[in-house]
Design an enzyme around this catalytic site. Structure first.
Site, PDB file in Angstrom:
ATOM      1  N   GLY A  72      14.420 -72.310  -3.699  1.00  0.00           N
ATOM      2  CA  GLY A  72      15.549 -71.625  -3.951  1.00  0.00           C
ATOM      3  C   GLY A  72      16.008 -71.006  -2.599  1.00  0.00           C
ATOM      4  N   ASN A 100      18.179 -74.418  11.088  1.00  0.00           N
ATOM      5  CA  ASN A 100      18.450 -74.834   9.715  1.00  0.00           C
ATOM      6  C   ASN A 100      19.266 -74.096   8.826  1.00  0.00           C
ATOM      7  OD1 ASN A 100      18.077 -75.567   6.555  1.00  0.00           O
ATOM      8  ND2 ASN A 100      17.179 -77.512   7.547  1.00  0.00           N
ATOM      9  N   ASN A 128      22.035 -78.080   6.200  1.00  0.00           N
ATOM     10  CA  ASN A 128      21.604 -78.724   5.086  1.00  0.00           C
ATOM     11  C   ASN A 128      22.566 -78.800   3.794  1.00  0.00           C
ATOM     12  OD1 ASN A 128      19.810 -79.165   3.136  1.00  0.00           O
ATOM     13  ND2 ASN A 128      18.591 -77.348   3.198  1.00  0.00           N
ATOM     14  N   CYS A 131      19.918 -79.212  -0.499  1.00  0.00           N
ATOM     15  CA  CYS A 131      18.825 -78.278  -1.134  1.00  0.00           C
ATOM     16  C   CYS A 131      19.005 -78.696  -2.526  1.00  0.00           C
ATOM     17  CB  CYS A 131      18.759 -76.947  -0.881  1.00  0.00           C
ATOM     18  SG  CYS A 131      17.769 -75.963  -1.612  1.00  0.00           S
TER      19      CYS A 131
HETATM   20  C1  SIN Z   1      14.299 -74.663  -1.013  1.00  0.00           C
HETATM   21  O1  SIN Z   1      14.414 -73.434  -0.484  1.00  0.00           O
HETATM   22  O2  SIN Z   1      14.665 -74.697  -2.372  1.00  0.00           O
HETATM   23  C2  SIN Z   1      14.145 -76.006  -0.391  1.00  0.00           C
HETATM   24  C3  SIN Z   1      15.146 -76.208   0.612  1.00  0.00           C
HETATM   25  C4  SIN Z   1      15.656 -77.545   0.513  1.00  0.00           C
HETATM   26  O3  SIN Z   1      15.153 -78.576  -0.318  1.00  0.00           O
HETATM   27  O4  SIN Z   1      16.534 -77.920   1.118  1.00  0.00           O
END
Ligand code: SIN
Length: 304
Positions: A72, A100, A128, A131
């Site tokens: 998350g 990122n 990104n 997620c």
């Molecule tokens: C996460 O922090 O939930 C993972 C990051 C991602 O999947 O982009």
């Protein structure tokens, strides 16, 4: 220029191996284990405008051939990254780092990128839009070409650094999303982020993850990632970074033959902290065995 070197959006990498975001923090824990200057580079932890605690625990589950995470986007926020993480990183990492960036609105992506634009150590912005573990942000921008283009355009407007958009595999047509990003000004594409998945605990008869679902990564997703890298690199004219389950020098070569100009290694770092270094060290012998003189020459080579 060595036989392992590749070009990534105008910046030369000594080798194509990039430690993937979310598996390498901001570099310092791994720098205690080995000299991370051997990497092509690494992509630091997904960073947002405000600090985030991430999702409730448990947020990691194991699977056959891979693992699930629902972290998350836990991170200290971009101002702390600039004030603390980047100055610390500069003490032990001599290469440009990939930043990122995540967000919960188009404006937030742009604001974070604008702040990072002023940081000389940031070589590339990896945006990104994939997620799967947050609501109202992340992947919701990466499952529709128009939203993906809107984020790309907003980021493009605030930075001269190469913009690499990280795509989600949780879509029907990844090619249309990649093309929309290219048309909106992206300099590169990275794929794939994790695949939405879940596990159920047989004793409690409840989902293992507090968030119910998480993103699957690891060797199980490698063939899926390879297929998508093949499709996207056929459809766009900008560099493609391949990631998803890479854990050996052979995987790197296979991904490059599918069309990737560089690769990211993710979950393997969590299994074996020296995974990236081990892969880089193994590459020359594997290249010799396969009759490969230099890595640049094999990009997309399976399509000949
Ligand atoms: C996460 O922090 O939930 C993972 C990051 C991602 O999947 O982009």
């Amino acid at each position: 220029m060595g036989r392992l070197s590749v070009d990534l959006c105008g910046i030369e990498l000594d080798n194509p191996v990039i430690a993937a975001s979310g598996t390498f923090g901001y570099g310092c824990e791994f720098a205690e284990i080995y000299d991370i200057n051997c990497l092509g580079t690494f992509s630091f932890k997904g960073t947002t405008l405000e600090p985030r605690m991430g999702n409730p625990l448990p947020r990691i589950a194991e699977g056959r051939g891979g693992m699930l995470n629902s972290v998350g986007l836990q991170n200290p926020g971009v101002d702390a990254v600039i004030a603390e993480e980047l100055p610390r990183l500069a003490r032990f990492f001599r290469k440009p780092v990939m930043a990122n960036v995540s967000g919960f609105s188009v404006e937030e992506y742009a604001q974070v990128c604008e702040k990072l634009e002023a940081q000389p150590q940031v070589g590339w912005l990896e945006v990104n839009i994939s997620c799967p573990n947050v609501h109202g942000g992340g992947m919701s921008f990466g499952t529709d070409p128009e939203s993906a283009a809107a984020v790309t355009r907003a980021v493009r407007a605030v930075t001269a650094k190469p913009v690499i958009v990280k795509l989600s595999p949780n879509v029907t047509d990844i090619v249309s999303i990649a093309r929309a990003c290219e048309d909106a000004g992206a300099d590169g594409i990275s794929l794939i982020n994790t695949v939405m998945a879940m596990r159920i605990d047989l004793n409690t008869r409840q989902p293992v993850l507090a968030n119910l679902t998480g993103g699957l990564s690891g060797p199980a997703v490698f063939p899926l990632a390879l297929r998508m890298v093949w499709q996207v690199s056929d459809a766009v004219h900008i560099p493609v970074i391949g990631l998803g389950g890479i854990s050996s020098a052979e995987d790197v070569i296979e991904m490059m033959l599918a069309g990737a100009c560089a690769v990211e290694v993710g979950s393997a770092n969590l299994v074996r902290p020296t995974a990236c270094r081990d892969i880089i060290e193994a590459l020359p012998a594997v290249m010799d065995r396969l009759g490969i003189d230099n890595l640049k020459s094999i990009i997309g080579g399976a399509k000949a």
